[in-house]
Design an enzyme around this catalytic site. Structure first.
Site, PDB file in Angstrom:
ATOM      1  N   ALA A 148       0.835  -1.187   0.000  1.00  0.00           N
ATOM      2  CA  ALA A 148       0.000   0.000   0.000  1.00  0.00           C
ATOM      3  C   ALA A 148       0.865   1.231   0.000  1.00  0.00           C
ATOM      4  CB  ALA A 148      -0.917   0.007   1.220  1.00  0.00           C
ATOM      5  N   SER A 149       0.316   2.292  -0.579  1.00  0.00           N
ATOM      6  CA  SER A 149       0.910   3.596  -0.355  1.00  0.00           C
ATOM      7  C   SER A 149       0.409   4.038   1.010  1.00  0.00           C
ATOM      8  CB  SER A 149       0.463   4.584  -1.436  1.00  0.00           C
ATOM      9  OG  SER A 149       0.968   5.867  -1.167  1.00  0.00           O
ATOM     10  N   PRO A 150       1.289   4.290   1.965  1.00  0.00           N
ATOM     11  CA  PRO A 150       0.853   4.530   3.340  1.00  0.00           C
ATOM     12  C   PRO A 150       0.037   5.800   3.485  1.00  0.00           C
ATOM     13  CG  PRO A 150       3.173   5.057   3.078  1.00  0.00           C
ATOM     14  CD  PRO A 150       2.747   4.377   1.815  1.00  0.00           C
TER      15      PRO A 150
END
Length: 381
Positions: free
Chosen positions: A87-89
């Site tokens: 995931a893109s945080p």
């Protein structure tokens, strides 16, 4: 900056999530360059496709939420079945963790788990491309991250490989930062960090989603430090499939039967109790199988040790709460008895919160301690 980007950075600063040291990096790195064309979780909770809803996609891209970047077993564009691989945080969570790293120009950082490349871009802006090495086990993700980083104007070293081995070719590092939750901190990370440097990682087990541990590397090849907070939802974790139960819990196996009045509230559901149980049983897999009927309150908790083929099943039926839940155990390890003992040890210690624990990592062993490095709570080799 586009308006949505500007609003995100301003909100992070006002909320206290973004320190002045990192504001310039968050302003300079466009998050949307590291996101897929389909983003889960629009205003209505449904996926937002850039091709169908450009405005909604931009708003989702700069919302303070993690974004699934690849789907395991699916198509890789948010449309297929499976589970998020990376995931893109959420920007706020990433900003807080980066601030904990306490980096400054001149330092060299090893990032474990490149993912989309967003974190590597922020580090590169702050420290320079040559100071950042990032290791990604998924070859396709690593290649995608390289492309996104180049599009954003950054060129850190992105290595396709297993992050548990670090990257000795560029050692020693001042900081090791893991975006991958680990059940045992790889000693390579310690060995590749110079004395006085630090290792920051989410440390998890089968009973608990993980905590953030901050280890300082000493002069004699060990690292030690406290738990500094809970883990983060955007961190990649090792998930034990429910199929592990079918593999090891055989219907024709012999087992002993006992009963217990211990319920699952503390050793399984409580974030502090489950963490304490998990560090005492680091090799044990815990899974829960619920009834097919959602209205049926009965379920079974399984404990499995794949190394010895030992297992225990703990059947939770509210009807038998007073007389005790049924427990079955098989194999050389009495896993439920171990769980009871671990829970009792935590209770006798005063039910400490997880942030009172710490970890010491050496070449041949790891020690979990409570409040003081000399007060050992659990150990493993």
């Amino acid at each position: 900056m586009i308006p949505a980007h500007r609003r995100l950075v301003a909100r992070l600063a006002v909320d206290g999530d973004l320190s002045p040291d990192w504001r310039g990096a968050f302003e300079a790195v466009p998050r949307h360059l590291f996101l897929p064309d389909v983003i889960d979780g629009g205003d209505d909770g449904l996926p937002v496709d850039r091709r169908d809803d450009e405005t909604g996609w931009w708003e989702a891209a700069y919302a303070d939420l993690p974004v699934a970047a690849r789907v395991g077993g699916g198509l890789g564009d948010g449309r297929g079945p499976g589970h998020p691989v990376t995931a893109s945080p959420a920007p706020s969570g990433l900003a807080r963790v980066l601030d904990l790293l306490q980096v400054s120009p001149g330092m060299r950082v090893l990032e474990i788990g490149t993912g989309t490349g967003y974190g590597a871009a922020l580090l590169s802006h702050r420290l320079g491309d040559d100071a950042v090495t990032s290791v990604e086990i998924d070859f396709a993700l690593a290649e995608s991250a390289r492309v996104s980083l180049m599009a954003a104007g950054f060129a850190p070293l992105v290595v396709s490989g297993d992050g548990k081995y670090g990257w000795a070719a560029r050692a020693p590092f001042d900081r090791v930062f893991s975006c991958v939750a680990v059940r045992r901190v790889p000693y390579a990370w310690v060995a590749q960090t110079q004395p006085g440097g630090r290792v920051l990682t989410t440390w998890a087990n089968s009973f608990h989603e993980g905590v953030l541990v901050d280890l300082e590397v000493g002069a004699y090849g060990t690292a030690r430090g406290p738990v500094v907070g809970g883990g983060h939802a955007w961190v990649r974790r090792a998930h034990d499939p429910l199929s592990v139960v079918d593999t090891y819990v055989r219907a024709d196996a012999e087992f002993s039967v006992t009963r217990t009045r211990l319920g699952p509230e503390e050793p399984i559901r409580d974030p502090h109790g489950s963490f304490a149980v998990g560090v005492r049983m680091p090799t044990v897999v815990h899974r829960t199988r619920f009834a097919e009927d959602p209205a049926d309150p009965r379920y079974t908790v399984y404990l499995v040790d794949p190394h010895t083929w030992s297992w225990a099943s703990w059947h939770i039926d509210p009807e038998f709460r007073e007389e005790g839940y049924e427990v079955r155990q098989h194999g050389p390890r009495r896993l439920f008895h171990e769980l009871e003992a671990a829970h009792e040890l935590w209770v006798e210690a005063g039910r400490p919160e997880r942030t009172r624990f710490g970890l010491t990592v050496a070449f041949d062993h790891q020690l979990v301690w409570l409040d003081d490095p000399h007060a050992v709570f659990a150990s493993s080799r």
